[in-house]
Design a protein around this motif. Sequence first.
Motif, PDB file in Angstrom:
ATOM      1  N   GLU A 102       0.835  -1.203   0.000  1.00  0.00           N
ATOM      2  CA  GLU A 102       0.000   0.000   0.000  1.00  0.00           C
ATOM      3  C   GLU A 102       0.870   1.253   0.000  1.00  0.00           C
ATOM      4  OE1 GLU A 102      -3.272   0.142   2.725  1.00  0.00           O
ATOM      5  OE2 GLU A 102      -3.470  -2.031   2.776  1.00  0.00           O
ATOM      6  N   LYS A 103       1.965   1.208   0.755  1.00  0.00           N
ATOM      7  CA  LYS A 103       2.869   2.354   0.766  1.00  0.00           C
ATOM      8  C   LYS A 103       3.500   2.562  -0.610  1.00  0.00           C
ATOM      9  CE  LYS A 103       4.036   2.337   5.682  1.00  0.00           C
ATOM     10  NZ  LYS A 103       5.123   2.366   6.687  1.00  0.00           N
ATOM     11  N   LYS A 146      11.734  13.150  -0.851  1.00  0.00           N
ATOM     12  CA  LYS A 146      10.444  13.685  -0.412  1.00  0.00           C
ATOM     13  C   LYS A 146       9.446  12.554  -0.199  1.00  0.00           C
ATOM     14  CE  LYS A 146       6.688  16.740  -1.941  1.00  0.00           C
ATOM     15  NZ  LYS A 146       6.211  17.611  -3.045  1.00  0.00           N
ATOM     16  N   ALA A 147       9.443  11.574  -1.104  1.00  0.00           N
ATOM     17  CA  ALA A 147       8.522  10.443  -1.000  1.00  0.00           C
ATOM     18  C   ALA A 147       8.776   9.649   0.282  1.00  0.00           C
ATOM     19  CB  ALA A 147       8.653   9.536  -2.219  1.00  0.00           C
ATOM     20  N   CYS A 148      10.043   9.528   0.666  1.00  0.00           N
ATOM     21  CA  CYS A 148      10.375   8.822   1.911  1.00  0.00           C
ATOM     22  C   CYS A 148       9.735   9.521   3.110  1.00  0.00           C
ATOM     23  CB  CYS A 148      11.889   8.745   2.089  1.00  0.00           C
ATOM     24  SG  CYS A 148      12.721   7.590   0.993  1.00  0.00           S
ATOM     25  N   LEU A 153       8.720   6.624   5.781  1.00  0.00           N
ATOM     26  CA  LEU A 153       9.727   5.571   5.640  1.00  0.00           C
ATOM     27  C   LEU A 153      11.060   6.077   6.169  1.00  0.00           C
ATOM     28  CD1 LEU A 153       8.803   4.383   2.044  1.00  0.00           C
ATOM     29  CD2 LEU A 153       8.158   3.321   4.213  1.00  0.00           C
ATOM     30  N   ASN A 154      11.648   5.291   7.039  1.00  0.00           N
ATOM     31  CA  ASN A 154      12.867   5.726   7.719  1.00  0.00           C
ATOM     32  C   ASN A 154      14.111   5.237   6.977  1.00  0.00           C
ATOM     33  OD1 ASN A 154      14.453   6.920   9.700  1.00  0.00           O
ATOM     34  ND2 ASN A 154      14.451   5.075  10.977  1.00  0.00           N
ATOM     35  N   PHE A 155      14.222   5.599   5.701  1.00  0.00           N
ATOM     36  CA  PHE A 155      15.435   5.288   4.962  1.00  0.00           C
ATOM     37  C   PHE A 155      15.616   6.321   3.859  1.00  0.00           C
ATOM     38  CE2 PHE A 155      12.186   2.066   3.665  1.00  0.00           C
ATOM     39  CZ  PHE A 155      11.856   2.586   2.410  1.00  0.00           C
ATOM     40  N   THR A 159      17.582   3.779  -1.112  1.00  0.00           N
ATOM     41  CA  THR A 159      16.877   2.567  -0.694  1.00  0.00           C
ATOM     42  C   THR A 159      15.471   2.534  -1.266  1.00  0.00           C
ATOM     43  OG1 THR A 159      18.170   2.513   1.352  1.00  0.00           O
ATOM     44  CG2 THR A 159      16.155   1.203   1.302  1.00  0.00           C
ATOM     45  N   LEU A 160      14.818   3.698  -1.306  1.00  0.00           N
ATOM     46  CA  LEU A 160      13.468   3.764  -1.876  1.00  0.00           C
ATOM     47  C   LEU A 160      13.496   3.393  -3.355  1.00  0.00           C
ATOM     48  CD1 LEU A 160      10.471   4.370  -1.695  1.00  0.00           C
ATOM     49  CD2 LEU A 160      10.996   6.781  -2.108  1.00  0.00           C
TER      50      LEU A 160
END
Length: 499
Positions: A102-103, A146-148, A153-155, A159-160
Amino acid sequence: MKKSIPVPLGELQIHPIVLKIKSYDPDESMTFSMKHFGQKTEVIVVQRNENYYIIDGGCRYYSAIEAKNIDVLECCVLDIPDEKIIEVRTNYNQKTKVHLLEKCWNIEHILNLIGKNQGKRNDLLGNDKFDNVDEFGKAGKERFEKACKLSGLNFCGKTLRKLMAVHEYEKMDDSLRLIDGIDNGTYRIDGAFKLMKSSIVKENKKIAKQNRKIEAANTDVWFKVFEQSSVDLSNLKKYRPQFAMFSPTYWTMKEYRNQGEMKYGQEPTLKEYLDNSRKFIDALMDIMDENGVIVIVIGESYSGGYKSVITQYEMMLIEAGLEILGVCEWVKSNPTPVVVENFFRPANEKVIVCKMKGAVVNFNPMMKKTKEGEKMVKKSHKAKDGTNRYFVQAEETTISNIITIPVFNNSEYKKYDPTFTHDAPCPMAVYEAFVESYTLPGMTCIDIHCGAGQGLEVFARHGCNVIGVDIDPVSVEFCNKRMNMVLGDRTESELLQAA
């Protein structure tokens, strides 16, 4: 008390108490997710009479309706009174983990991927440059960062990018369930990304092998059969074969017809046999392509006791300047009776695979089905720090260097001429394993002791041009007849006799 059961959509509705505090609008990304990937998280319900009322998961419920391909939802049924519904719903919203998938769909909106075709999406994400960790496609590093933050999301953005690459891959092939594995803690994102890349490499190899078979079936080839001794092949130098495979006469095992003055295989001593064998190897090396591969099928001689023929033949090859890539064991599933004093029944021969010194070898190994017969992630040995390691197992795996094939069946050549005979042809299946693994359509292959033409037929069926050499005129005539019948209009043929 709670239980989990599948509930048809028609028996579900949002609880009236929930509707007083929550309104639901269509969610495009969740609808797409439900339609293509199914339900990932249970819906929380209570049962009243014959109906089930949703207290948490209304968005999933409406998305399932919009998807139009889902009839049933997995539901966690709670046994609680109405006055506890709001309290329990609040607790579930605090405890329930949003599935990583979902994320990923939410991130797609942030990265402006919604509505883009696959090529455009890959361009935006930089998926054509996996190996460059600093590549962020046209979306750019800032948008990834920005998306993180917006997704909690803590990275970092790098990584994203790997996570989104895995997400995009699973839209085409989700058999490995990598996103699920990240979500439940089985893999880290970096680990899942490496598994994805490994899967892509294996799939590309499989596709390339399939394409080669199609190309081989549609490639026009030529063949030439030469009646001459293979001690001098200088007249064939212009062809520069990239692959050679042959089975030389075994020492003191059989006496073949029309062998000329040399009487190869009947030499009084092993040294003389090896010296004559070296003449054939030197002549062959003189005409081979600089990246050529040479495969020799040879058996031991037990005449008068073990003589270490194969070992000494290998040393002769090294002294001639060839590099041995490896030795395969050919185990005969139906060995012919051989009595050896004070030893077991011999049932094996060797296949020695060599290359020209410094050659760059084409290797696309013959494959076999794995035990499971499907692509999957499997555990490997643990790392030094005790963490689990994983690898992608494809549907097929490379064959081992132990090849189990029956002794030659003369039906392989009798269909071309029932009157032809040959004492000991090498089975086509032995040729098959090495021709498939070391040749490409359009290459030129040679068998310098072609005999009944087993190798010649296999070469041609793999889309390779064919050269056969044999001193026996009967074998040469038969090979020419055989190849014309095998290839028909697909070939130009020549029967050539040395002066």
